[in-house]
Design a protein around this motif. Structure first.
Motif, short mmCIF file in Angstrom:
data_model
loop_
_atom_site.label_atom_id
_atom_site.label_comp_id
_atom_site.label_asym_id
_atom_site.label_seq_id
_atom_site.Cartn_x
_atom_site.Cartn_y
_atom_site.Cartn_z
N ASP A 1 78.03 48.56 7.05
CA ASP A 1 77.31 48.74 5.79
C ASP A 1 76.45 47.53 5.46
OD1 ASP A 1 78.38 51.22 5.50
OD2 ASP A 1 79.87 50.67 3.99
N ALA A 2 76.96 46.34 5.78
CA ALA A 2 76.18 45.13 5.54
C ALA A 2 75.01 44.98 6.50
CB ALA A 2 77.09 43.90 5.64
N PHE A 3 75.03 45.78 7.58
CA PHE A 3 73.98 45.72 8.60
C PHE A 3 72.84 46.69 8.30
CE2 PHE A 3 72.44 46.77 12.99
CZ PHE A 3 72.05 45.50 13.35
N LEU A 4 73.07 47.66 7.41
CA LEU A 4 72.07 48.69 7.13
C LEU A 4 70.75 48.14 6.61
CD1 LEU A 4 74.34 51.51 5.66
CD2 LEU A 4 73.40 51.31 7.97
N PRO A 5 70.74 47.09 5.74
CA PRO A 5 69.44 46.54 5.32
C PRO A 5 68.60 46.03 6.49
CG PRO A 5 71.17 45.80 3.84
CD PRO A 5 71.86 46.49 5.00
N PHE A 6 69.25 45.52 7.55
CA PHE A 6 68.50 45.08 8.72
C PHE A 6 67.82 46.26 9.40
CE2 PHE A 6 68.49 44.59 13.38
CZ PHE A 6 67.53 43.59 13.48
N ILE A 7 68.53 47.38 9.51
CA ILE A 7 67.93 48.58 10.11
C ILE A 7 66.72 49.03 9.30
CG2 ILE A 7 68.33 51.02 10.64
CD1 ILE A 7 71.23 50.27 11.28
N ALA A 8 66.86 49.00 7.97
CA ALA A 8 65.72 49.37 7.11
C ALA A 8 64.56 48.40 7.29
CB ALA A 8 66.17 49.40 5.65
N LEU A 9 64.87 47.12 7.46
CA LEU A 9 63.83 46.10 7.68
C LEU A 9 63.08 46.39 8.98
CD1 LEU A 9 62.74 43.24 6.68
CD2 LEU A 9 64.38 42.29 8.32
N ILE A 10 63.83 46.69 10.04
CA ILE A 10 63.21 47.01 11.33
C ILE A 10 62.26 48.19 11.18
CG2 ILE A 10 63.74 48.07 13.57
CD1 ILE A 10 64.24 45.18 13.72
N GLN A 11 62.69 49.21 10.47
CA GLN A 11 61.87 50.41 10.35
C GLN A 11 60.63 50.20 9.49
OE1 GLN A 11 65.05 52.97 9.01
NE2 GLN A 11 65.40 53.80 11.06
N ARG A 12 60.64 49.19 8.62
CA ARG A 12 59.44 48.86 7.82
C ARG A 12 58.40 48.11 8.64
NH1 ARG A 12 63.15 47.40 3.79
NH2 ARG A 12 62.72 45.19 4.08
N HIS A 13 58.85 47.32 9.58
CA HIS A 13 57.94 46.42 10.29
C HIS A 13 57.68 46.81 11.74
CE1 HIS A 13 57.63 43.25 7.19
NE2 HIS A 13 58.85 43.62 6.86
N ILE A 14 58.45 47.75 12.28
CA ILE A 14 58.33 48.10 13.69
C ILE A 14 58.29 49.62 13.83
CG2 ILE A 14 59.39 47.90 15.97
CD1 ILE A 14 60.78 45.38 15.08
N ASP A 15 57.31 50.13 14.55
CA ASP A 15 57.21 51.57 14.81
C ASP A 15 58.11 51.94 15.99
OD1 ASP A 15 55.27 51.80 12.80
OD2 ASP A 15 53.65 51.32 14.21
N VAL A 16 58.84 53.02 15.84
CA VAL A 16 59.77 53.47 16.88
C VAL A 16 59.08 54.50 17.77
CG1 VAL A 16 62.00 54.56 17.35
CG2 VAL A 16 61.73 53.06 15.35
N VAL A 17 59.15 54.27 19.09
CA VAL A 17 58.58 55.18 20.08
C VAL A 17 59.69 55.62 21.02
CG1 VAL A 17 56.93 55.42 21.97
CG2 VAL A 17 56.32 54.06 19.96
#
Length: 389
Positions: A204-220
């Motif tokens: 749960d404490a790691f979820l903000p990092f996942i959200a951060l990744i998705q804001r700054h990095i496009d997933v292919v």
């Protein structure tokens, strides 16, 4: 043309041109999913041409540790940096190859390409040095981000994965600081961002990092149908005896075929406060001589770490085994058990075939299962199995 305007790119520039050239020369087979990913990387290549956000005071002078220890004021708002890319797909689909083409052609003055595990080890070392110098009263993350951003406006990470709670706790704040400094991140992974650290305590404490990744990095998603890594290993002889010059050349060729490199770079694995030295590693393949693996006091946890971290081991010079070197034989048995259970592939040179490695004497019967496993590990059925991490 304005002096600050970069020259236009030619038609034979960038990762897409490099990918097409490899196909034209017969080094690669055309793959629609790879071609699509190469086009996305080409777009990022255009957007990052000559990208060079001002690194700030920390990068202007001094060596690595001078930059690391020098503090500088940072603006709160992140610069207008291009989004990075997170290339996800099953093993052996060509993710690392495509990222390496992008990295090799990227026209970015400051860029670094690292295995993600290696990157995290460097971060832990730098944080440890900082705390030794400054104690726990000051925050090591801003100066760490300064040093990393100074070395690379573009960071390319191979095999992005998070298994350790300590890494998970560092990553959110560190990547937020890196994005504030305009760093562009490109990564390959077998795991989609939403599944990172899944099922681990403290996620749960790691979820903000996942959200951060998705804001700054496009997933292919790279959905290539063929597992090229397994096809390469299935086409290679994996056991060479005796362990002579011919066998050594065969192992050299196997390492080059599996990694695209003649020699790997030294690496290490951290385990329970200890470090396991890896003489050569590249693209998930590690190369050891027998004594480096079984002549040292390594145990089951060490071999498990090796078997899960690397999909293939290349081992030089397995000797005949017996009561006179049973400590090495016992470690070798433990190593093979770990490799077998995790479907790690083995390419080796040895003084004899598996059934003749430990022929007689005390504990020879114990080696029979190991010999059987070594024989099975040479089979095409075993080589076709996916690596279990």
């Amino acid at each position: 043309m304005d002096a600050d305007t970069p020259p236009s790119a030619g038609p034979n520039s960038g990762p897409l041109a490099a990918y097409r050239a490899r196909i034209a020369e017969g080094a690669l087979n055309a793959d629609p999913a790879q071609a699509q990913a190469a086009e996305v990387l080409q777009d990022l290549w255009r957007r990052t041409r000559h990208y060079d956000p001002k690194p700030g005071v920390a990068a202007e002078e001094g060596g690595l540790f001078a930059r690391f220890f020098r503090r500088k004021a940072m603006e709160e708002a992140p610069p207008d940096a291009p989004h990075g890319l997170y290339l996800v797909g099953a093993v052996g689909r060509g993710k690392s190859m495509l990222m390496d083409m992008f990295f090799a052609t990227a026209e970015v003055p400051r860029k670094q390409r690292l295995h993600f595990h290696q990157f995290m080890q460097q971060c832990h070392r730098r944080i440890h040095v900082w705390k030794q110098q400054h104690g726990d009263a000051t925050d090591p993350i801003p100066p760490l981000a300064d040093a990393i951003a100074a070395d690379g406006a573009l960071l390319c990470f191979d095999e992005f994965q998070v298994h350790d709670i300590v890494d998970a706790m560092i990553l959110g704040r560190l990547f937020e600081a890196l994005f504030q400094r305009g760093t562009v991140v490109v990564a390959t992974s077998n795991t989609a961002p939403d599944d990172l650290f899944k099922g681990k305590p403290g996620r749960d404490a790691f979820l903000p990092f996942i959200a951060l990744i998705q804001r700054h990095i496009d997933v292919v998603h790279l959905d290539a149908a063929r597992d090229y890594r397994r096809e390469r290993i299935r086409g290679l002889p994996t056991w060479h005896s005796p362990a002579d010059g011919r066998a050594e050349r065969a192992l050299d060729a196997a390492f080059a075929d599996l990694t695209g490199e003649a020699h790997g770079k030294p690496d290490s694995l951290s385990l329970l406060g200890r470090t396991i030295a890896v003489p050569q590693a590249a693209r998930g393949v590690a190369r050891f001589d027998f004594d480096a693996l079984c002549g040292r006091p390594l145990g089951p946890a060490d071999y498990l770490a090796i078997a899960t971290h690397f999909h293939t081991l290349v081992v030089d010079g397995i000797p005949r085994l017996g009561p006179e070197n049973f400590d090495k034989a016992r470690r070798f048995i433990t190593l093979i058990d770990a490799l077998y259970e995790h479907r790690c592939k083995l390419v080796a040179s040895a003084e004899a075939t598996p059934d003749l490695l430990y022929e007689r004497g005390e504990n020879a019967a114990m080696f029979e299962r190991t010999a059987s496993r070594l024989t099975e590990m040479q089979s095409q059925d075993y080589l076709a199995l996916p690596h279990l991490t």
